[in-house]
Structures are given as C-alpha cells and as structure tokens.
Design an enzyme around this catalytic site. Sequence first.
Site, PDB file in Angstrom:
ATOM      1  N   CYS A 114     -63.953   6.797 -21.348  1.00 49.07           N
ATOM      2  CA  CYS A 114     -63.160   7.916 -21.853  1.00 49.07           C
ATOM      3  C   CYS A 114     -61.932   8.165 -20.990  1.00 49.07           C
ATOM      4  O   CYS A 114     -61.068   8.956 -21.355  1.00 49.07           O
ATOM      5  CB  CYS A 114     -64.019   9.167 -21.923  1.00 49.07           C
ATOM      6  SG  CYS A 114     -65.411   8.955 -23.016  1.00 49.07           S
ATOM      7  N   HIS A 251     -61.190  16.186 -20.221  1.00 43.47           N
ATOM      8  CA  HIS A 251     -61.831  15.383 -21.262  1.00 43.47           C
ATOM      9  C   HIS A 251     -62.809  16.267 -22.031  1.00 43.47           C
ATOM     10  O   HIS A 251     -63.636  16.964 -21.435  1.00 43.47           O
ATOM     11  CB  HIS A 251     -62.554  14.200 -20.615  1.00 43.47           C
ATOM     12  CG  HIS A 251     -63.385  13.413 -21.566  1.00 43.47           C
ATOM     13  ND1 HIS A 251     -62.976  13.129 -22.840  1.00 43.47           N
ATOM     14  CD2 HIS A 251     -64.610  12.843 -21.433  1.00 43.47           C
ATOM     15  CE1 HIS A 251     -63.913  12.424 -23.452  1.00 43.47           C
ATOM     16  NE2 HIS A 251     -64.921  12.244 -22.620  1.00 43.47           N
ATOM     17  N   ASN A 281     -66.925  14.713 -28.816  1.00 52.33           N
ATOM     18  CA  ASN A 281     -66.360  13.846 -27.776  1.00 52.33           C
ATOM     19  C   ASN A 281     -65.628  12.678 -28.436  1.00 52.33           C
ATOM     20  O   ASN A 281     -66.252  11.800 -29.023  1.00 52.33           O
ATOM     21  CB  ASN A 281     -67.498  13.337 -26.883  1.00 52.33           C
ATOM     22  CG  ASN A 281     -67.013  12.475 -25.739  1.00 52.33           C
ATOM     23  OD1 ASN A 281     -65.886  11.973 -25.757  1.00 52.33           O
ATOM     24  ND2 ASN A 281     -67.852  12.275 -24.741  1.00 52.33           N
TER      25      ASN A 281
HETATM   26  N1  ACO Z   1     -81.400  18.499 -30.361  1.00 52.74           N
HETATM   27  C1  ACO Z   1     -82.514  19.094 -29.872  1.00 52.74           C
HETATM   28  N2  ACO Z   1     -83.071  18.731 -28.709  1.00 52.74           N
HETATM   29  C2  ACO Z   1     -82.517  17.738 -28.027  1.00 52.74           C
HETATM   30  C3  ACO Z   1     -81.362  17.065 -28.481  1.00 52.74           C
HETATM   31  C4  ACO Z   1     -80.811  17.496 -29.704  1.00 52.74           C
HETATM   32  N3  ACO Z   1     -79.704  16.938 -30.222  1.00 52.74           N
HETATM   33  N4  ACO Z   1     -81.019  16.122 -27.571  1.00 52.74           N
HETATM   34  C5  ACO Z   1     -81.917  16.195 -26.576  1.00 52.74           C
HETATM   35  N5  ACO Z   1     -82.825  17.166 -26.854  1.00 52.74           N
HETATM   36  C6  ACO Z   1     -83.981  17.582 -26.060  1.00 52.74           C
HETATM   37  C7  ACO Z   1     -84.476  16.491 -25.126  1.00 52.74           C
HETATM   38  O1  ACO Z   1     -85.366  15.643 -25.808  1.00 52.74           O
HETATM   39  C8  ACO Z   1     -85.155  17.313 -24.072  1.00 52.74           C
HETATM   40  O2  ACO Z   1     -86.421  17.682 -24.531  1.00 52.74           O
HETATM   41  P1  ACO Z   1     -87.704  17.709 -23.530  1.00 52.74           P
HETATM   42  O3  ACO Z   1     -87.334  18.754 -22.486  1.00 52.74           O
HETATM   43  O4  ACO Z   1     -88.817  18.076 -24.418  1.00 52.74           O
HETATM   44  O5  ACO Z   1     -87.776  16.329 -22.968  1.00 52.74           O
HETATM   45  C9  ACO Z   1     -84.336  18.599 -23.992  1.00 52.74           C
HETATM   46  O6  ACO Z   1     -83.573  18.654 -25.215  1.00 52.74           O
HETATM   47  C10 ACO Z   1     -83.368  18.621 -22.808  1.00 52.74           C
HETATM   48  O7  ACO Z   1     -82.694  17.357 -22.750  1.00 52.74           O
HETATM   49  P2  ACO Z   1     -81.573  17.068 -21.702  1.00 52.74           P
HETATM   50  O8  ACO Z   1     -81.103  15.655 -21.905  1.00 52.74           O
HETATM   51  O9  ACO Z   1     -82.017  17.484 -20.342  1.00 52.74           O
HETATM   52  O10 ACO Z   1     -80.457  18.107 -22.193  1.00 52.74           O
HETATM   53  P3  ACO Z   1     -79.101  18.455 -21.497  1.00 52.74           P
HETATM   54  O11 ACO Z   1     -79.017  19.907 -21.280  1.00 52.74           O
HETATM   55  O12 ACO Z   1     -78.809  17.551 -20.341  1.00 52.74           O
HETATM   56  O13 ACO Z   1     -78.052  18.121 -22.642  1.00 52.74           O
HETATM   57  C11 ACO Z   1     -76.497  16.404 -23.221  1.00 52.74           C
HETATM   58  C12 ACO Z   1     -77.971  16.812 -23.156  1.00 52.74           C
HETATM   59  C13 ACO Z   1     -75.805  17.344 -24.196  1.00 52.74           C
HETATM   60  C14 ACO Z   1     -76.430  14.970 -23.722  1.00 52.74           C
HETATM   61  C15 ACO Z   1     -75.865  16.542 -21.807  1.00 52.74           C
HETATM   62  O14 ACO Z   1     -76.689  15.891 -20.863  1.00 52.74           O
HETATM   63  C16 ACO Z   1     -74.480  15.979 -21.757  1.00 52.74           C
HETATM   64  O15 ACO Z   1     -73.550  16.479 -22.364  1.00 52.74           O
HETATM   65  N6  ACO Z   1     -74.285  14.930 -20.935  1.00 52.74           N
HETATM   66  C17 ACO Z   1     -72.976  14.297 -20.808  1.00 52.74           C
HETATM   67  C18 ACO Z   1     -72.729  13.392 -21.964  1.00 52.74           C
HETATM   68  C19 ACO Z   1     -71.318  12.897 -22.009  1.00 52.74           C
HETATM   69  O16 ACO Z   1     -70.386  13.598 -21.679  1.00 52.74           O
HETATM   70  N7  ACO Z   1     -71.162  11.656 -22.482  1.00 52.74           N
HETATM   71  C20 ACO Z   1     -69.890  11.081 -22.716  1.00 52.74           C
HETATM   72  C21 ACO Z   1     -69.264  10.468 -21.537  1.00 52.74           C
HETATM   73  S1  ACO Z   1     -67.671   9.902 -21.868  1.00 52.74           S
HETATM   74  C22 ACO Z   1     -67.642   8.244 -22.345  1.00 52.74           C
HETATM   75  O17 ACO Z   1     -67.150   7.385 -21.626  1.00 52.74           O
HETATM   76  C23 ACO Z   1     -68.122   7.840 -23.670  1.00 52.74           C
END
Ligand code: ACO
Length: 329
Positions: A114, A251, A281
């Site tokens: 990104c 970003h 994103n």
């Molecule tokens: N809906 C409902 N529940 C979900 C979802 C969803 N869409 N996705 C995950 N969960 C659940 C998980 O299974 C987990 O359940 P559990 O506790 O029973 O195991 C719970 O929610 C918490 O999961 P986490 O992964 O800890 O949630 P988090 O608060 O970290 O949020 C997220 C997840 C949104 C993906 C976050 O980690 C994030 O934004 N990370 C950065 C991602 C990013 O920016 N990526 C792009 C990079 S740029 C590039 O180069 C492409």
Amino acid sequence: MSLHGVITGWGKYLPQRVLTNQDLERIVNTSDEWILTRTGIRERRIVGDDESVSTMAVEAGRRALEVAHLSPGSLDLIIVATLSPDKLIVASASLVQDAIGAKKAAAFDVVAGCSGFIYALATAYQFIASGAYRNILVVGSEAVTRYINWEDRGTCVIFGDGAGAVVVQANEQATDMLHFLMGSDGSMARALYVPSPCDKLTEMPQDGHLHLLMEGREVFKFAVTTMAEASRQVVKEVGLQLSDIDLFIPHQANDRIIQAAAKSLGIPREKVYINVDRYGNLSAASPPVALCEAVEEGRIKEDDLVLLVAFGAGFSWAAMLLRWSPGLA
Ligand code: ACO
C-alpha cells in the site's frame, strides 16, 4: 539548470458497484456493527467485470491530465503502483500508455504494498530532479477484491477497488515536495501476501487458491507504530513541527489505525483526512484517491503543508511532505 517537480493535475476513478456492510452480512458471518467498530468501513467499491487495474488507471489518469492541461503525447513516463496488475507479465503502466496514446512515454509498475503510490511518486520526483524527464503520470490503481476469499471474514470486509492519479511536471522555480522517506522490513512478508504461481512449488497453498492472506493483528500493530514514526521523522528531517501540518493524509486502512496514529502524533481530528468509511482499504490507490478528494473538497489550499504516509505489504512504509503549489508550473 536544475529542474523541480510539482504536482499539476489529479484525478480519481471509483467503480460503480457498491458493496455495503449489509451486503457482506449476507455473504459471510459478520455484522455491520462489527465492521464499523473494528474498521470504520461502511461500504467499498468493487471493480466491474469489464474493468481492471489498467482501465481504472486510464480513467483516473485522463482526469489528472485534464486538470494539468497536458496531452498524453507530452508524457515522458507513466508509473503505476499496484498489487493487482492486469497481467503478471506486462506492466499495467504499458497498458495505460497504449490506451491513452502516450506514444513517447516509458512505462513501468511499482510493487511496494500500500506504500506503492508514495514510492512511485518519490521516483517521479527523482526522474525530474535528474533532468531525465519533464512530464510524468503517477497512478495508484487496485482491483484487490479479485484476490479476496469471500469466505474469509478477516479480509473480505476490508478491501475495495479504485484508482487515483497525479501528474508531476518539471519547472525551473521550486518543488512542492519538501521531503520523503521510504522503508522496508522483508522479514514480515508472511504477515500479508498473495501467493504467486511462480513461487517455489513448496510455497504453493494446499488448496491451489491465490487468495490474499493476512495476519490482521500483526499488520495492525506495525501500522500504528510505523505511520507515527515515519510521520515524525519526515517532518523533523526537514526542520518543521507536526503542528505545522495543515492536512494529514494517512493510508486509509482502518479508522482505528488512523485515529491511533493521529493521537500519537497529536494531530487533531479536523486535520486528518478520512474516506475509509466510503471506500475501505484501496491499497496503493488509497493515497492518491484521498489526495484528489481532499483537493476537490477544498480541504487543501495553495501553500498548505500536506503529509502523506502509508504502510503495507512487504512490510513497506513511506511518507512524503508536500507544500501544495500547483500554481508553480
Ligand atoms: N466479522 C465478525 N467477526 C470477525 C470478523 C468479521 N468480519 N473478522 C474477524 N472476526 C473475529 C475473529 O474471528 C475474532 O474472533 P475470536 O475472538 O472468536 O477468535 C475476533 O473477531 C477478533 O479478531 P481480531 O483479528 O483480533 O480483530 P481485530 O480487532 O484485530 O480486527 C482487523 C481485525 C480489522 C483485520 C484488524 O486487525 C486490522 O485492521 N488489521 C490491519 C489490516 C490492514 O490494514 N491490512 C492492510 C494492510 S495494507 C496492504 O499492503 C494491503
């Protein structure tokens, strides 16, 4: 005579199809409430069946050329930053070059997660400063949803498609680009990637699917720290203060990441540009789409100090400080 780069044109293209959180509730086990609280995303755009990274880049690029009052035939170079090229062999930039009729332009793609658009923009400024080229089109374009596993709720709610572009032109007076930095930590490559059919066969996914794989928590931690550190560093190295920033364009990965980074930098909410709620994103297209919208909405005025910062797959990161001056050209 030394030459300086300045952004003289900007444009964006977002595909028509909108995918809302409510739509996702019908596809995967998730909820509007979860997506909104964890990411700040309400809806995202999905690339059409007859569209691709190059077609979206062409639309954004044409608009940027119109704003710059520049004909495609005057372009010396086209750089497309993307993670989702039309083809593995053939730069999407070459397809853009052909489609817009930029007959004398060289063309190549930049792959830096990104952060790719800021990498590409920094490259454009170097080509101008070296005297090699005068007119460069820099595009960030993504069709990342084509890689998405629609059964994986951890990734399918996050990404969207679109393109943004700027024209950078040479002038004799001054540049609008005060400073930039770029970085990489390849030891974290496994935290966010899409497998390739060209990798070691032992690396191929068991199910044979080339889906985007992400360790969300790892990326989250890295993102907050890196965006804040890179922002601090780029401002400090040029002798300015964070309080001098008129608009912070991070970003657009996740609203929580943006708010945490802005808080750590002491940048107030009204100086932070946000469109992640509408587009999700956009990967390498995120910074140019946000920059273009901010200008169109009157959030950036002549002489404003604008800070762009991004992180992404690689891991990679980049920051750039602009003194907005399209009038220089
Ligand atoms: N809906 C409902 N529940 C979900 C979802 C969803 N869409 N996705 C995950 N969960 C659940 C998980 O299974 C987990 O359940 P559990 O506790 O029973 O195991 C719970 O929610 C918490 O999961 P986490 O992964 O800890 O949630 P988090 O608060 O970290 O949020 C997220 C997840 C949104 C993906 C976050 O980690 C994030 O934004 N990370 C950065 C991602 C990013 O920016 N990526 C792009 C990079 S740029 C590039 O180069 C492409």
